[in-house]
Design an enzyme around this catalytic site. Sequence first.
Site, PDB file in Angstrom:
ATOM      1  CG  ASP A  14      -2.128   0.851   1.095  1.00  0.00           C
ATOM      2  OD1 ASP A  14      -2.299   1.472   0.022  1.00  0.00           O
ATOM      3  OD2 ASP A  14      -2.914   0.927   2.057  1.00  0.00           O
ATOM      4  CG  HIS A  31       0.372   1.916  -9.544  1.00  0.00           C
ATOM      5  ND1 HIS A  31       0.055   1.574  -8.253  1.00  0.00           N
ATOM      6  CD2 HIS A  31      -0.677   2.661  -9.993  1.00  0.00           C
ATOM      7  CE1 HIS A  31      -1.126   2.081  -7.932  1.00  0.00           C
ATOM      8  NE2 HIS A  31      -1.584   2.750  -8.973  1.00  0.00           N
ATOM      9  CD1 TRP A  64     -12.513  -5.704 -10.361  1.00  0.00           C
ATOM     10  CD2 TRP A  64     -11.663  -5.011 -12.305  1.00  0.00           C
ATOM     11  NE1 TRP A  64     -11.881  -6.780 -10.962  1.00  0.00           N
ATOM     12  CE2 TRP A  64     -11.355  -6.381 -12.156  1.00  0.00           C
ATOM     13  CE3 TRP A  64     -11.217  -4.351 -13.462  1.00  0.00           C
ATOM     14  CZ2 TRP A  64     -10.638  -7.109 -13.103  1.00  0.00           C
ATOM     15  CZ3 TRP A  64     -10.511  -5.075 -14.407  1.00  0.00           C
ATOM     16  CH2 TRP A  64     -10.230  -6.429 -14.229  1.00  0.00           C
ATOM     17  CG  LEU A 126       9.862 -17.433  -2.954  1.00  0.00           C
ATOM     18  CD1 LEU A 126       9.732 -17.491  -1.420  1.00  0.00           C
ATOM     19  CD2 LEU A 126      10.307 -16.025  -3.353  1.00  0.00           C
ATOM     20  CD  GLU A 195       2.765 -13.353  16.104  1.00  0.00           C
ATOM     21  OE1 GLU A 195       3.002 -12.224  16.553  1.00  0.00           O
ATOM     22  OE2 GLU A 195       2.186 -14.244  16.766  1.00  0.00           O
TER      23      GLU A 195
END
Length: 228
Positions: A14, A31, A64, A126, A195
């Site tokens: 964020d 972004h 959206w 990963l 957590e």
Amino acid sequence: MSKTPIKHLAIIMDGNGRWAKNRGLNRSKGHEAGAETIREITTYCASHISIETVTFYAFSTENWKRPKLEVEFLMRLLDTYLKNEIDTYQKHGVRFKAIGCLHQFSKSLQKRIAKTEELTKTNTNLTQVLALNYGSRSEITGAVNKLMAEGKTSVTEKEISAALQTPYTDIDLLIRTSGEQRLSNFLLWQLSYAEFTFTPTLWPDFTAKELDDITIDFEQRSRRFGGL
Ligand code: FPP
């Protein structure tokens, strides 16, 4: 009382818009910078001994509602990111997976996602999961409907877990950047014993160093999972 390593890390990214605004830039630049941060954090996770899965909230079912131009930009950015990311995935042994209602994306983006999953499917260091057009309530509802369609009239927690789009281990640690302290319909089921860490850092400014500090702090925490 046991100290457990992080196997599954989840991140709510964020603050891209605020990062750009602080610099007098268009939100799209935030972004783009955010996509670079995904690469840095994924590379860190691939080299971290215990982390097996990292799940990023990249586009929610609510996103959206953003202006059409911003949504279109995010779709193009995702496509470019996946195209350019193959080298990084292969170099660091990262398997890519997407979760969410992918059928609402353009056919070409769906193809890009499927191709990236296919090309990286044998990598084992990963798993990087991108949550795309993802909403947790929709995921849980889908799982229950799937089980009912199989003829089940009552279900167990294990069956619901297995029917979710995320057949990965429970989340150990959730990080949300930018100072907001909410879940925004992200992985509600899988976060039951996680957590939480909330950092004021805006996502494009988040670094592998900060993640390293957070993981060291996490490893000091005692997780009792309801026991003593
Ligand atoms: C929130 O910032 C971020 C998102 C909309 C999701 C994360 C998106 C990226 C990191 C872009 C690149 C993603 C990929 C997978 C290529 P915000 O716009 O809500 O920030 P604000 O709250 O400061 O306005």
